[in-house]
Scaffold this motif. Structure first.
Motif, mmCIF file in Angstrom:
data_model
loop_
_atom_site.group_PDB
_atom_site.id
_atom_site.type_symbol
_atom_site.label_atom_id
_atom_site.label_comp_id
_atom_site.label_asym_id
_atom_site.label_seq_id
_atom_site.Cartn_x
_atom_site.Cartn_y
_atom_site.Cartn_z
ATOM 1 N N PRO A 461 49.206 38.940 36.739
ATOM 2 C CA PRO A 461 47.918 38.629 37.371
ATOM 3 C C PRO A 461 47.549 39.643 38.445
ATOM 4 N N VAL A 462 46.252 39.949 38.531
ATOM 5 C CA VAL A 462 45.711 40.796 39.588
ATOM 6 C C VAL A 462 44.520 40.069 40.199
ATOM 7 N N PRO A 463 44.264 40.275 41.482
ATOM 8 C CA PRO A 463 43.211 39.508 42.147
ATOM 9 C C PRO A 463 41.804 39.761 41.629
ATOM 10 N N PHE A 464 41.551 40.939 41.036
ATOM 11 C CA PHE A 464 40.178 41.272 40.664
ATOM 12 C C PHE A 464 39.823 40.850 39.234
ATOM 13 N N ILE A 465 40.708 40.113 38.573
ATOM 14 C CA ILE A 465 40.396 39.530 37.265
ATOM 15 C C ILE A 465 40.602 38.027 37.350
ATOM 16 N N LEU A 466 39.550 37.270 37.105
ATOM 17 C CA LEU A 466 39.644 35.814 37.017
ATOM 18 C C LEU A 466 39.806 35.450 35.548
ATOM 19 N N GLN A 467 40.960 34.913 35.191
ATOM 20 C CA GLN A 467 41.229 34.550 33.806
ATOM 21 C C GLN A 467 41.066 33.048 33.634
#
Length: 525
Positions: A461-467
């Motif tokens: 997970p990375v903060p700039f992608i909302l999955q």
């Protein structure tokens, strides 16, 4: 190497496939390989010749019916005459002469989607013919490149492939660099407007055409001003002034909106350490020995850490803010609908969102975007490449459908956006993982992204992608998360360092190493 790129494609420069193929060929050529494009198309192919100036382009146009098979045979003969070291083919359909062509040369297939699930949605005669003949193509190739781990594990592929690797889609990050002057004083707290940043952006028709030079005021050597290369997105976040565009040639080292790395900048200085490292990426990747793909040994993409901040103090403040961002996929403590939960500020404020897609592809989830637009009437949605057909009436008035646009026409829409929307209904193709070209273009513009699938190049997970969940109702059930994501990332941009592994130089160095391996294997056998 002599590389023959064999592709069947009918659309022009506005399509993502055109951009990808042109970018691959350009990078292979830049690295010293001789490349020829062998195009099978219902059109004329003239736009490919204009785009790939200096590259041999062989076009075979076709009509319908059985003559199409004969036309492909003519193109296959041209490939044989050219005599490539490696034949690279974007997997498509079976033609009678294709398997023998793939077996004659060291050949590599590129697999971009699950062809069976896509064609099964129509279940016409083409689907049944393809299902019966596809294995002949897959078994004939010496190697296979998959754009996702999931595709490499599909039995309908894996039972036929010999040596495979995974290389997610990339993008030429240099296409999104602009020249700007950064004063030594701290930036103002307020971000630069989208229009200010846009004034200095090099816009290229279709993503790869020639762009006007950007003129930047040349500072004297004693000045505290340094010329750097930044994305338009970083200009938004930094509060710095972007040099205005000019039709006149820029100063030494600035051409077509890019900082030329092998020449001193306007002040006589060498390029910054960050740019030099970026320029060396391709060389470093080429020197690494290629290792065939082993899914169980896949290494997550390393994220920025404290040592990065030590080596790049000019980015420390930006990356520290990046680490402090709340992760978007963490479920809220209280769900939407709880009387004690107040609507987030982002839900009440105007948020600008953008989406790029193609018509007739239900897995894009345009209907889910309409659901979000209805739930958040204060937000604005720019949709590129699609129309409102298929959506139930009434279509939300805050959705603007722009149709198909060239990059120079839709670039301003990306520049003014706060967030971007990726694929929201991949479950309709019975898939859960992807590496869409449009999402790479979003992030190259600094845009955080709302998606509903696993991203190949971001296994962690990375903060700039909302999955969101890859299931029906994901937007309705995820409104609280979407609101929190919009609040956290509105007027913020994705750090360029966090997406450097998406660059074409990195991706194509990996691909070329793999093709070299396939060639050497063929020579030994």
């Amino acid at each position: 190497m002599r590389i023959a790129y064999l592709v069947h494609w009918n659309e022009g420069p506005r399509s993502g496939v055109f951009k990808k193929v042109a970018g691959q060929i350009s990078e292979w050529t830049r690295l010293g390989h001789r490349v020829a494009l062998f195009l099978f198309t219902s059109g004329t192919g003239e736009e490919w010749g204009r785009e790939l100036g200096g590259v041999e382009v062989v076009v075979q146009s076709y009509q319908g019916g059985l003559s199409r098979l004969l036309d492909f045979r003519k193109l296959a003969q041209r490939v044989r005459q050219w005599g490539p070291d490696v034949l690279y083919h974007r997997f498509d359909h079976y033609y009678y002469s294709l398997p023998a062509l793939l077996r004659k040369f060291s050949s590599v297939l590129e697999i971009n989607s699950n062809d069976l699930t896509e064609m099964r949605m129509d279940k016409d005669l083409r689907y049944h013919f393809h299902r019966l003949t596809r294995a002949r193509v897959l078994k004939a190739a010496a190697g296979t490149v998959f754009v996702s781990r999931e595709l490499s594990e599909v039995p309908e592929f894996s039972r036929y492939t010999q040596i495979s690797t995974i290389i997610g889609n990339g993008i030429n990050l240099d296409d999104f660099l602009v020249s700007k002057s950064l004063a030594s004083a701290p930036p103002a707290p307020a971000a630069v407007s989208a229009q200010t940043a846009a004034d200095g952006l090099s816009r290229r028709d279709g993503g790869y055409g020639e762009a006007p030079a950007i003129g930047a005021a040349e500072a004297p050597a004693s000045s505290a001003t340094e010329t750097l290369a930044f994305s338009a997105s970083e200009a938004h976040a930094s509060g710095a002034t972007v040099a205005p565009a000019s039709g006149a040639p820029g100063p030494a080292g600035v051409m077509a909106g890019l900082l030329v790395l092998d020449e001193p900048g306007p002040s006589g200085r060498e390029p910054t350490r960050e740019l030099q490292e970026s320029a060396q990426l391709g060389h470093q990747e080429r020197e690494r020995p290629y290792e065939p793909h082993q899914p169980e040994q896949f290494q997550p993409v390393p994220q920025p850490n404290d040592s990065d901040l030590t080596h790049h103090p000019e980015q420390s403040q930006h990356l520290q803010q990046f680490h402090q961002m709340p992760h978007p996929n963490q479920p809220p403590a209280r769900q939407l609908g709880d009387p004690s939960v107040q609507q987030s500020p982002a839900a009440a404020d105007a948020v600008q969102l953008v989406f790029i897609g193609s018509p007739g592809q239900a897995w894009h989830g345009v209907d889910a975007i309409a659901e979000l637009a209805k739930a958040r009437p204060q937000w604005s949605f720019d949709l590129i490449g699609v129309d409102a057909s298929g959506l139930p009436a009434p279509v939300p008035v805050n959705m603007t459908f722009h149709g198909r646009l060239a990059r120079k026409d839709y670039q301003p829409l990306l520049e003014r956006a706060d967030l971007a929307i990726g694929t929201l209904a991949l479950y309709r193709k019975q898939m859960k993982e992807a590496s869409p070209l449009k999402v790479r273009e979003y992030m190259a513009n600094g845009l955080p992204v709302i998606t509903a699938y696993e991203e190949t190049d971001f296994p962690e997970p990375v903060p700039f992608i909302l999955q969101l969940p890859n299931s029906p109702g994901n937007v309705r059930d995820g409104l609280a998360q979407i609101d929190a994501f919009a609040s956290a990332w509105r007027r913020r941009k994705v750090p360029r360092k966090a997406i450097s592994h998406l660059d074409t130089r990195v991706k194509e160095s990996q691909r070329l190493s793999y093709m070299k391996l396939i060639r050497e294997k063929g020579e030994r056998s």
